[in-house]
Design an enzyme around this catalytic site. Structure first.
Site, PDB file in Angstrom:
ATOM      1  CG  ASP A 135      -1.988   1.121   1.156  1.00 10.67           C
ATOM      2  OD1 ASP A 135      -2.247   1.640   0.052  1.00 10.67           O
ATOM      3  OD2 ASP A 135      -2.523   1.485   2.225  1.00 10.67           O
ATOM      4  CG  HIS A 178      -3.275  -0.464   9.129  1.00 12.43           C
ATOM      5  ND1 HIS A 178      -4.217   0.512   8.878  1.00 12.43           N
ATOM      6  CD2 HIS A 178      -2.259  -0.215   8.267  1.00 12.43           C
ATOM      7  CE1 HIS A 178      -3.792   1.302   7.914  1.00 12.43           C
ATOM      8  NE2 HIS A 178      -2.589   0.879   7.526  1.00 12.43           N
ATOM      9  CD  GLN A 246      -2.611  -1.588   4.652  1.00  9.63           C
ATOM     10  OE1 GLN A 246      -3.718  -1.530   4.113  1.00  9.63           O
ATOM     11  NE2 GLN A 246      -1.744  -0.600   4.587  1.00  9.63           N
ATOM     12  NE  ARG A 276      -0.838  11.789   5.814  1.00  6.54           N
ATOM     13  CZ  ARG A 276      -1.323  10.577   5.552  1.00  6.54           C
ATOM     14  NH1 ARG A 276      -0.759   9.485   6.089  1.00  6.54           N
ATOM     15  NH2 ARG A 276      -2.368  10.417   4.780  1.00  6.54           N
ATOM     16  CG  ASP A 278      -2.419   6.524   7.683  1.00 10.54           C
ATOM     17  OD1 ASP A 278      -2.605   7.287   6.721  1.00 10.54           O
ATOM     18  OD2 ASP A 278      -2.788   5.335   7.700  1.00 10.54           O
ATOM     19  CD  GLU A 320      -5.266  10.063   6.553  1.00  5.78           C
ATOM     20  OE1 GLU A 320      -5.793   9.953   5.441  1.00  5.78           O
ATOM     21  OE2 GLU A 320      -5.434   9.226   7.451  1.00  5.78           O
ATOM     22  CG  HIS A 387      -0.131   9.922  -0.464  1.00  4.71           C
ATOM     23  ND1 HIS A 387      -0.335  10.870   0.516  1.00  4.71           N
ATOM     24  CD2 HIS A 387      -0.645   8.759   0.023  1.00  4.71           C
ATOM     25  CE1 HIS A 387      -0.945  10.300   1.544  1.00  4.71           C
ATOM     26  NE2 HIS A 387      -1.143   9.030   1.265  1.00  4.71           N
ATOM     27  NE  ARG A 507      -4.471   4.608  -3.296  1.00  9.51           N
ATOM     28  CZ  ARG A 507      -4.336   4.067  -2.092  1.00  9.51           C
ATOM     29  NH1 ARG A 507      -4.508   4.802  -1.011  1.00  9.51           N
ATOM     30  NH2 ARG A 507      -4.037   2.784  -1.959  1.00  9.51           N
TER      31      ARG A 507
END
Length: 628
Positions: A135, A178, A246, A276, A278, A320, A387, A507
């Site tokens: 990922d 995760h 994950q 950050r 997540d 985030e 991203h 992405r």
């Protein structure tokens, strides 16, 4: 009743004498929130007091290990807690491997960052990632070591030192929700360790998972449908919100909180200055809900903030949380219990792109109106691209009764297939229906029409759109972050379609390798890359001298005769006047004279705005005349 001194004594025990006074002072300031939040999460457990003591002793050891130069920076920032909210702060976000190949290559880019005016660098995941699909590095296999493909821990220490010397704070992702299925915790669980199995949400059959699935949404309904994965080694179902590899962490287990707090402080001691955080919205699971934004998730973040404030008060936490506008303020916490220092304003970003597609600022004005004032020593984070995908569903509150269909139309516009009449070149992301919108992908330049431009005028309009969106991010009142390559107008990278491990994830369109050939044209006033770069530099330089553009300065929207025009007023002395349409518009300025921040011309009365044109205007101060 718990002794108040007991956690403090355990904190101070590993510390040398000369550090204990500051540690005790910082602990006293955080004690009430820390004990209340940890007590609310874990206080009902019979082992709570021993666990708390062990936690504080491990925190004390990490405090003792913090380098003197980092402690000096902590003291400076503790004395000025809003240091990151000034108009001179500018961020930049990049993948290590795409920006500089490795950490040493990133260090070689510091001169470029300084020339841009960057003071904050977010490097996307650079810790050791899962073998195989990861990922984009967000499936972390170790919080303690740099991915060998990108360098070593020594390279990281060298980079953070060089960035500090250049006045740039390094931001790292801390993936809270995760870990990868080959992380030591997951491997231990697979091997039969019951303590490590309890680090995760696991179930012997589908009964409980099926109950959760009734109310929990799917993040990647096409690439990774469902929220649970059967793991043969465990003979159990594991909660996997994002991808099957994950594994979601079980924060109802206090050992997980302690391990993640230790991971954060260990990275802070390597020189990371911003985290950050997540996937913060997903941290706590509750049956019958969507398992997002639960109160316990906020308690976890507030406890992490308190621990960071004890050991490393110069470190920032960034949420985030890609959630609708009304749910964003909670991630700042309160005066009594602060949470994150910075929060992404994803609604603002999405609404800016929506304004381009609709040639109307209706969504944008609603988002701005719904944005509350910031608490002290806090900042929004504004951006044009990143991203990840543009997630349209954050605008459902603003989109009205036909919200899903309206947002789907915007998403189709940015998919921009040839012959559709759209200038955009992008791709839909995880959309399960033509009438629903999940996300859009693509580099900013491609979405704004630079990739599809075939005439001088089309190129001119694309550049105006890019400066329009960046002008909004720079003037809104936030910490603005540029995405790697956007300063040069880099376009989509389609090579991902040739790789089996990436072809299913569009992405990768917005993850091209940094283009040094375009960088060489950055000072050229004729090429598209040069014009964009110089235009951005002009905006950045103007912003740096305008206190009205600091994060905490007030904002309002002035009425316009057409929804195509946004008139964003900061304080009473700065006006961002932006035409989000392909037709010329007019706007009557507030009384007085206004000076163009970029060319120095003075304007008054009614002004014209060409298609996708933006003006930055400063109110002229009346000169006091001396008596004759």
């Amino acid at each position: 009743m718990m002794s108040i001194r007991s956690p403090l004594a355990r904190l101070l025990a590993p510390l040398p004498t000369h550090l204990r006074d500051d540690a005790a002072r910082r602990y006293a300031r955080q004690e009430a929130v820390l004990l209340d939040r940890l007590g609310s999460l874990y206080g009902q457990r019979p082992d709570f007091l021993p666990w708390l003591g062990d936690l504080m002793e491990s925190v004390g050891r990490l405090y003792a290990a913090r380098a003197p130069e980092l402690r000096r920076q902590d003291a400076q920032r503790e004395a000025r807690p809003d240091w990151f909210a000034s108009q001179s702060m500018l961020g930049y976000s990049a993948y290590v491997q795409r920006f500089g190949a490795n950490l040493q290559g990133v260090a070689a880019r510091i001169a470029h960052l300084r020339e841009l005016g960057v003071t904050y660098l977010h490097l996307l995941p650079f810790l050791r990632a899962r073998a195989g699909e990861s990922d984009g590095g967000f499936a972390v296999a170790s919080f303690e070591e740099v991915d060998p493909a990108l360098g070593s821990n020594a390279d990281l220490l060298a980079l953070t030192a060089q960035l500090r010397a250049a006045g740039i704070s390094l931001c790292s992702d801390l993936i809270l929700n995760h870990v990868a299925d080959d992380h030591a915790w997951a491997l231990g669980a697979k091997a039969g360790d019951p303590l490590l199995r309890d680090f995760f949400h696991t179930y012997p059959d589908r009964v409980q998972p099926d109950r959760y699935e009734q109310t929990v949404g799917q993040v990647f309904p096409q690439a990774a449908p469902g929220n649970f994965t059967f793991v043969p080694e465990l003979q159990r179902w594991v909660w996997t919100t994002f991808y099957p590899y994950q594994w979601d962490l079980n924060y109802a287990n206090p050992a997980v909180f302690a391990a993640m707090a230790g991971a954060m402080l260990g990275l802070a001691n390597k020189g990371i200055e911003v985290f950050r955080l997540d996937s913060t919205a997903f941290l706590w699971k509750r049956e019958g809900t969507d398992c997002m934004n639960q109160p316990e998730a906020h308690s976890l973040l507030q406890a992490l903030r308190a621990i960071a404030a004890i050991v490393a008060p110069g470190v920032l936490l960034k949420a985030e949380a890609i959630v609708p506008t009304p749910k964003l303020p909670a991630y700042f916490g309160s005066d009594a219990a602060p949470e994150c220092h910075i929060a992404y304003h994803s609604s603002l970003m999405a609404a800016g792109w929506g304004a381009l597609a609709e040639e109307s600022t209706d969504l944008l004005q609603q988002v701005i109106a719904a944005t509350p004032p910031l608490p002290p020593a806090a900042s929004w984070l504004s951006y044009v691209r990143c991203h990840d995908d543009i997630g349209w569903n954050v605008l459902l509150n603003e989109a009205g009764a036909d919200g899903p269909a309206r947002l789907a139309r915007i998403a189709r516009f940015f998919a921009g297939t040839p012959g559709s009449g759209s200038y955009a070149r992008g791709a839909a992301f995880q959309s399960s229906s033509a009438d629903k919108a999940h996300g859009s992908n693509g580099m900013a330049a491609s979405l704004a029409g630079l990739e599809s431009a075939t005439t001088v005028q089309e190129q001119e309009y694309a550049l105006r759109r890019l400066l329009l969106l960046h002008g909004l991010a720079l003037s809104f009142g936030a910490l603005p972050v540029l995405y790697m390559g956007d300063e040069l107008g880099m376009t989509n990278d389609y090579s991902y379609t040739q790789r089996a491990d990436r072809a299913m994830d569009s992405r990768w369109l917005q993850r091209p390798a940094f283009d040094d050939s375009l960088l060489a044209w950055r000072h050229d006033g004729v090429s598209a890359s040069g014009r964009l770069y110089l235009g951005l530099r002009q905006l950045i330089d103007a912003r740096g001298r305008l206190p009205a553009l600091a994060a905490a300065a007030p904002r309002s929207v002035l009425p316009a005769d057409t929804p195509a025009v946004l008139a964003l007023l900061r304080g009473d002395a700065f006006l961002n006047l932006s035409n989000f349409s392909g037709a010329s518009q007019r706007f009557t300025l507030p009384a007085g004279e206004w000076r163009n921040s970029l060319d120095g011309s003075v304007l008054a009365g009614t002004v014209g705005l060409q298609p996708w044109h933006m003006l930055w205007l400063e109110r002229e101060q009346e000169q006091k005349r001396e008596p004759a």
